[in-house]
Design a protein around this motif. Structure first.
Motif, PDB file in Angstrom:
ATOM      1  N   UNK A 111       0.488  -0.848   0.049  1.00 28.64           N
ATOM      2  CA  UNK A 111       0.049  -0.120   0.011  1.00 28.64           C
ATOM      3  C   UNK A 111       0.573   1.027   0.401  1.00 28.64           C
ATOM      4  N   UNK A 112       2.150   1.493   0.289  1.00 29.56           N
ATOM      5  CA  UNK A 112       2.966   1.975   0.994  1.00 29.56           C
ATOM      6  C   UNK A 112       3.839   3.045  -0.630  1.00 29.56           C
ATOM      7  N   UNK A 113       3.742   1.609  -1.223  1.00 26.32           N
ATOM      8  CA  UNK A 113       4.275   1.670  -2.967  1.00 26.32           C
ATOM      9  C   UNK A 113       2.972   2.390  -4.055  1.00 26.32           C
ATOM     10  N   UNK A 114       1.766   1.747  -3.676  1.00 23.68           N
ATOM     11  CA  UNK A 114       0.700   1.872  -4.718  1.00 23.68           C
ATOM     12  C   UNK A 114       0.447   3.854  -4.398  1.00 23.68           C
ATOM     13  N   UNK A 115       1.117   4.035  -3.273  1.00 21.77           N
ATOM     14  CA  UNK A 115       0.233   5.934  -2.373  1.00 21.77           C
ATOM     15  C   UNK A 115       1.403   6.258  -3.070  1.00 21.77           C
ATOM     16  N   UNK A 116       2.334   6.315  -3.629  1.00 19.11           N
ATOM     17  CA  UNK A 116       3.759   6.770  -4.332  1.00 19.11           C
ATOM     18  C   UNK A 116       3.675   6.525  -5.541  1.00 19.11           C
ATOM     19  N   UNK A 117       3.261   5.213  -6.026  1.00 22.49           N
ATOM     20  CA  UNK A 117       2.326   5.373  -7.294  1.00 22.49           C
ATOM     21  C   UNK A 117       1.894   6.526  -7.938  1.00 22.49           C
ATOM     22  N   UNK A 118       0.681   6.417  -7.096  1.00 16.75           N
ATOM     23  CA  UNK A 118      -0.330   7.469  -7.558  1.00 16.75           C
ATOM     24  C   UNK A 118       0.039   8.704  -7.336  1.00 16.75           C
ATOM     25  N   UNK A 119       0.996   8.853  -6.292  1.00 17.74           N
ATOM     26  CA  UNK A 119       1.411  10.158  -6.229  1.00 17.74           C
ATOM     27  C   UNK A 119       2.683  10.039  -7.471  1.00 17.74           C
ATOM     28  N   UNK A 120       3.188  10.144  -7.907  1.00 22.10           N
ATOM     29  CA  UNK A 120       4.146   9.534  -9.155  1.00 22.10           C
ATOM     30  C   UNK A 120       3.483  10.499 -10.240  1.00 22.10           C
ATOM     31  N   UNK A 121       2.068   9.862 -10.746  1.00 22.80           N
ATOM     32  CA  UNK A 121       0.719   9.991 -11.396  1.00 22.80           C
ATOM     33  C   UNK A 121       0.447  11.595 -11.423  1.00 22.80           C
ATOM     34  N   UNK A 122       0.208  11.976 -10.056  1.00 22.94           N
ATOM     35  CA  UNK A 122      -0.964  13.502 -10.087  1.00 22.94           C
ATOM     36  C   UNK A 122       0.174  14.050  -9.542  1.00 22.94           C
ATOM     37  N   UNK A 123       1.848  14.111  -9.302  1.00 22.33           N
ATOM     38  CA  UNK A 123       2.578  15.221  -8.753  1.00 22.33           C
ATOM     39  C   UNK A 123       1.963  14.923  -7.323  1.00 22.33           C
ATOM     40  N   UNK A 124       2.228  16.640  -6.533  1.00 20.31           N
ATOM     41  CA  UNK A 124       1.728  16.841  -5.450  1.00 20.31           C
ATOM     42  C   UNK A 124      -0.102  18.175  -5.152  1.00 20.31           C
ATOM     43  N   UNK A 125      -0.590  16.886  -6.185  1.00 15.01           N
ATOM     44  CA  UNK A 125      -1.870  17.435  -6.408  1.00 15.01           C
ATOM     45  C   UNK A 125      -2.837  16.879  -5.687  1.00 15.01           C
ATOM     46  N   UNK A 126      -2.805  16.046  -4.762  1.00 21.13           N
ATOM     47  CA  UNK A 126      -3.181  14.819  -4.180  1.00 21.13           C
ATOM     48  C   UNK A 126      -4.742  16.202  -3.448  1.00 21.13           C
ATOM     49  N   UNK A 127      -4.156  16.997  -3.270  1.00 18.43           N
ATOM     50  CA  UNK A 127      -5.828  17.472  -2.782  1.00 18.43           C
ATOM     51  C   UNK A 127      -6.746  18.212  -4.119  1.00 18.43           C
ATOM     52  N   UNK A 128      -6.355  18.531  -4.673  1.00 18.23           N
ATOM     53  CA  UNK A 128      -7.024  19.180  -6.239  1.00 18.23           C
ATOM     54  C   UNK A 128      -7.539  17.513  -6.407  1.00 18.23           C
ATOM     55  N   UNK A 129      -7.099  16.843  -7.167  1.00 19.36           N
ATOM     56  CA  UNK A 129      -7.617  15.809  -6.990  1.00 19.36           C
ATOM     57  C   UNK A 129      -8.959  15.011  -6.243  1.00 19.36           C
ATOM     58  N   UNK A 130      -8.329  15.524  -5.062  1.00 19.96           N
ATOM     59  CA  UNK A 130      -9.889  15.173  -4.041  1.00 19.96           C
ATOM     60  C   UNK A 130      -9.366  14.560  -2.898  1.00 19.96           C
ATOM     61  N   UNK A 131      -7.874  13.787  -3.059  1.00 21.76           N
ATOM     62  CA  UNK A 131      -7.734  12.510  -2.455  1.00 21.76           C
ATOM     63  C   UNK A 131      -7.069  12.909  -1.202  1.00 21.76           C
ATOM     64  N   UNK A 132      -6.494  12.609  -0.435  1.00 23.88           N
ATOM     65  CA  UNK A 132      -5.278  12.595   1.278  1.00 23.88           C
ATOM     66  C   UNK A 132      -4.155  12.132   0.536  1.00 23.88           C
ATOM     67  N   UNK A 133      -3.520  12.484   1.162  1.00 23.02           N
ATOM     68  CA  UNK A 133      -2.028  12.099   0.846  1.00 23.02           C
ATOM     69  C   UNK A 133      -1.681  11.242   1.593  1.00 23.02           C
ATOM     70  N   UNK A 134      -1.534  10.284   1.564  1.00 18.59           N
ATOM     71  CA  UNK A 134      -1.097   9.026   2.495  1.00 18.59           C
ATOM     72  C   UNK A 134       0.098   9.135   2.736  1.00 18.59           C
ATOM     73  N   UNK A 135       0.935  10.190   2.427  1.00 17.51           N
ATOM     74  CA  UNK A 135       2.745   9.997   3.423  1.00 17.51           C
ATOM     75  C   UNK A 135       1.822  11.170   4.473  1.00 17.51           C
ATOM     76  N   UNK A 136       1.240  11.706   3.894  1.00 15.25           N
ATOM     77  CA  UNK A 136       0.854  13.380   5.264  1.00 15.25           C
ATOM     78  C   UNK A 136      -0.432  11.607   6.603  1.00 15.25           C
ATOM     79  N   UNK A 137      -1.271  11.469   6.037  1.00 12.22           N
ATOM     80  CA  UNK A 137      -1.645  10.360   6.739  1.00 12.22           C
ATOM     81  C   UNK A 137      -0.998   9.671   7.989  1.00 12.22           C
ATOM     82  N   UNK A 138       0.337   8.766   7.516  1.00 16.80           N
ATOM     83  CA  UNK A 138      -0.078   8.095   7.814  1.00 16.80           C
ATOM     84  C   UNK A 138       1.533   8.739   8.965  1.00 16.80           C
ATOM     85  N   UNK A 139       1.785  10.617   8.381  1.00 16.39           N
ATOM     86  CA  UNK A 139       2.978  11.037   8.763  1.00 16.39           C
ATOM     87  C   UNK A 139       1.886  12.176  10.710  1.00 16.39           C
ATOM     88  N   UNK A 140       0.643  11.886  10.594  1.00 14.75           N
ATOM     89  CA  UNK A 140       0.356  12.477  11.531  1.00 14.75           C
ATOM     90  C   UNK A 140      -0.510  12.138  12.325  1.00 14.75           C
TER      91      UNK A 140
END
Length: 716
Positions: free
Chosen positions: A685-714
């Motif tokens: 799941x961490x790898x999948x989060x990174x894979x999606x991140x590579x596709x959408x860049x830093x636009x997690x919020x723009x896409x309407x998704x939570x950034x899994x890296x930020x979620x795990x940090x929180x």
């Protein structure tokens, strides 16, 4: 060059010597073994073949076809273990008793000298030897599943129950011998059907007293007891629409043993009769079955309901998608998530629900609310059905339902298939189709089994039910991909209408069966018509647009991607007014990503005979994966400057915590394999989060998704 050729010729000398030696040994054996041995071997071919099946089935399941058959030997409780051991013993006893009948009758019927006398004790010993591989393998593979439920006690009880049934056979034989061994009416009947060629059946000739041979009476006694056992089990364990924890199911392996128990004595008796007239039994059987199928128009069917008062427009994709994505502000550019779920039996069903619930947990509820389509195939369709079944009015399943979704999707269905095969479908196969209800087969009983795992097992859902939920934005649009047998077109089973009537590439349910509705469980089953597990079926009524047979969707496209690429190419057009500017394509694959295998040098007759079929099988997956990759690339290129299309394939991981994962292809998972699915997701799941991140860049919020890296940090 000549030197090289000479060396190659010398290399063949050992093989030539070995070949000559084998031929010489075969000739010596042939000359020294009497002719009667080979004749007995021929007349005993039926029990020999059934006995070999009992002995080799565990080897086939564990060594050669583990992905398909190994889980057949994994039993879920002591009662299943008891049923398998007892039925294996009964099947073996049936084989041995039938062999004894042939040995006793062959000298008189076929003019052979008596060859072998087997006492009752040796018969029972041979039966135990035949059943032992099945029993030992079942016990060994099931220990982990039932270790807390006293399997040893189950083994002891099964031995006692086997002895009780054996005693019943002996007592029945004694009763028959006492009352019917000299029955003139039965003797006259045998004289009639054998055309007075009663040698091997009856001792003595008129006017002297006549009597049936003991072997035939033993065979009849066994068949009577076996038939009673067969009938009781069929009545007691008929599949019901109940959750697994509220019903008792017999093991699928037990049904296999029941089939052998019933067919072995019958097949041996038929060869004993027809061999006298030099009639090949197998050919005769095929002819009779073919005639019965033609006479009674035997086929497998599914049912539809009338849907004349459909209030919703199944072509209104604009309304459906806008309602689904209405949580995204109107002025904003829309994000659409498209899920494509591959086939692969129960493994695919479990993997898709684990991935989708895992992504919701990782990316937030907004991710699930952005899913507009789930295009599924085969086992992926079964998982999709259970996933959508637990959706709340909010447009996503609540987290407390995740475990229920996974449990429903991974419950064993092989036992229900076993019942369908051993009862209604067996009657069809042996030429007695008039005994089997028209709408009862292994496909129908697997539907019954799946219905029991829905949230409300007593309430059926139809495509029209889902249609209302879709156009209210409560669930994504499901497409269960299937294949039409007669012309090979894709058949899209969905509440929405995808195809134009003139399309030669595909056809959807609403177009082919206009005015009809279908149970969602039936729809999933048609998409998941896994070879020989669920039968290829057609609509039971008449359809003016063609009464096609429907097969598994994986024959055409095992990914579900082709359907979605076609829809996106049509509806991403700005003139359609959907304002979709971001698309996340999720390709969920139930098995590890394939890698080139090492070449094994196997030439000669194997490649000459099996090579073409092996090639056809090998290129299937690589061809489909290559096509999916090409389709996605072309889609991205076409909309490059207008729509951001991110593609994320999610494969089941090849390596787990305890080594290589080897998912099964059957409709049964062990507890360990279920845990492997959960562990597999946790591992990637961490790898999948990174894979999606590579596709959408830093636009997690723009896409309407939570950034899994930020979620795990929180969370930390």
């Amino acid at each position: 060059m000549n030197t090289t050729n000479s060396k190659q010729k010398l290399n063949y000398i050992p093989q030539i010597i070995i070949g000559i030696g084998i031929i010489a040994i075969a000739v010596v054996v042939w000359w020294h073994i009497p002719d009667s041995f080979w004749k007995y071997l021929f007349f005993l071919r039926a029990p020999i073949l059934w006995g070999l099946l009992l002995v080799t089935l565990p080897l086939i399941a564990t060594l050669w076809l583990p992905a398909m058959l190994r889980n057949l030997f994994v039993l879920r409780g002591p009662w299943q273990l008891i049923s398998v051991i007892v039925s294996a013993n009964m099947a073996a006893i049936g084989v041995i008793i039938n062999a004894y009948m042939l040995l006793k009758g062959a000298p008189d019927r076929f003019g052979l000298s008596p060859w072998l006398e087997i006492s009752d004790i040796w018969q029972y010993g041979l039966a135990i030897a035949l059943s032992l591989p099945i029993c030992v393998t079942s016990y060994k593979l099931s220990k982990e599943e039932i270790k807390e439920k006293n399997p040893i006690q189950g083994v002891i009880f099964s031995v006692l129950l086997s002895l009780v049934l054996l005693f019943a056979v002996i007592q029945t034989k004694t009763w028959i011998f006492t009352n019917f061994a000299n029955n003139k009416l039965l003797i006259s009947f045998v004289e009639f059907i054998t055309r007075h060629k009663t040698e091997g059946y009856i001792i003595g000739t008129q006017p002297k007293p006549q009597q049936f041979l003991e072997g035939h009476l033993s065979n009849i006694a066994f068949f009577i007891v076996a038939f009673i056992v067969y009938g009781i089990i069929g009545w007691k364990f008929q599949p019901q629409s109940q959750p697994s924890d509220k019903k008792k199911e017999a093991a699928a392996l037990m049904y296999v043993m029941l089939i052998i128990m019933m067919i072995a004595p019958l097949s041996g008796s038929l060869t004993f009769y027809f061999d006298y007239y030099r009639v090949p039994v197998f050919l005769l059987f095929v002819v009779i079955v073919a005639l019965m199928y033609a006479l009674f128009k035997v086929d497998h069917f599914f049912e539809l309901n009338l849907n004349e008062a459909n209030k919703y427009d199944p072509k209104d994709f604009k309304k459906a998608i806008e309602k689904r994505l209405e949580y995204q502000e109107e002025e904003k550019e829309k994000t659409l998530v498209v899920v494509c779920a591959s086939g692969g039996g129960i493994q695919a069903a479990g993997w898709i629900v684990q991935v989708l619930t895992g992504l919701q947990d990782m990316l937030g509820n907004s991710f699930t609310k952005s899913i507009g389509f789930i295009s599924s195939v085969s086992g992926g369709s079964v998982g999709t059905m259970y996933y959508l079944d637990r959706f709340a009015d909010k447009g996503y399943p609540e987290s407390k339902e995740f475990e229920n979704i996974f449990k429903s999707a991974t419950e064993d269905s092989l036992d229900a298939v076993g019942w369908g095969l051993a009862y209604p479908d067996l009657w069809r196969i042996i030429g007695l189709p008039f005994l089997a209800p028209k709408m009862c087969d292994r496909g129908k009983v697997i539907e019954t089994d799946w219905q029991g795992e829905l949230k409300n097992p007593n309430s059926k859902q139809f495509l029209s039910t889902w249609s209302e939920q879709i156009l209210n934005g409560k669930i994504p649009i499901p497409i269960f991909n299937a294949t039409l047998v007669e012309d090979g077109r894709r058949f899209l089973i969905s509440p929405m209408t995808f195809c134009k009537p003139s399309s030669n590439k595909s056809v959807d349910f609403n177009t082919l069966y206009a005015g009809y509705d279908i149970d969602v469980v039936t729809a999933a089953r048609l998409s998941a018509t896994f070879s020989y597990v669920s039968p290829i079926s057609r609509y039971v009524g008449e359809n003016p647009k063609g009464n096609y047979h429907i097969a598994d969707g994986g024959y055409f496209d095992n990914s579900g991607m082709v359907t979605m690429v076609e829809w996106l190419n049509e509806w991403l057009d700005p003139q359609k007014g959907l304002n979709i500017k971001r698309v996340l394509l999720l390709q969920i694959n139930a098995f590890p990503e394939s890698t080139p295998s090492k070449s094994k040098i196997e030439g000669g007759w194997f490649q000459a005979i099996i090579g073409p079929l092996l090639t056809l099988f090998s290129v299937r997956d690589t061809t489909q994966l290559s096509r999916v990759s090409t389709e996605v690339e072309l889609l991205q290129q076409r909309w490059k400057n207008q729509v951001k299309i991110a593609y994320c394939p999610i494969f089941f991981p090849k390596n787990g915590k305890n080594g290589e994962n080897k998912p099964p292809l059957s409709w049964q998972l062990t507890e360990k394999q279920k845990q492997n699915i959960k562990n597999g997701w946790c591992g990637i799941k961490k790898e999948i989060g990174e894979q999606i991140g590579e596709q959408i860049g830093e636009e997690w919020k723009k896409w309407g998704f939570e950034d899994p890296s930020q979620k795990s940090t929180n969370e930390k």
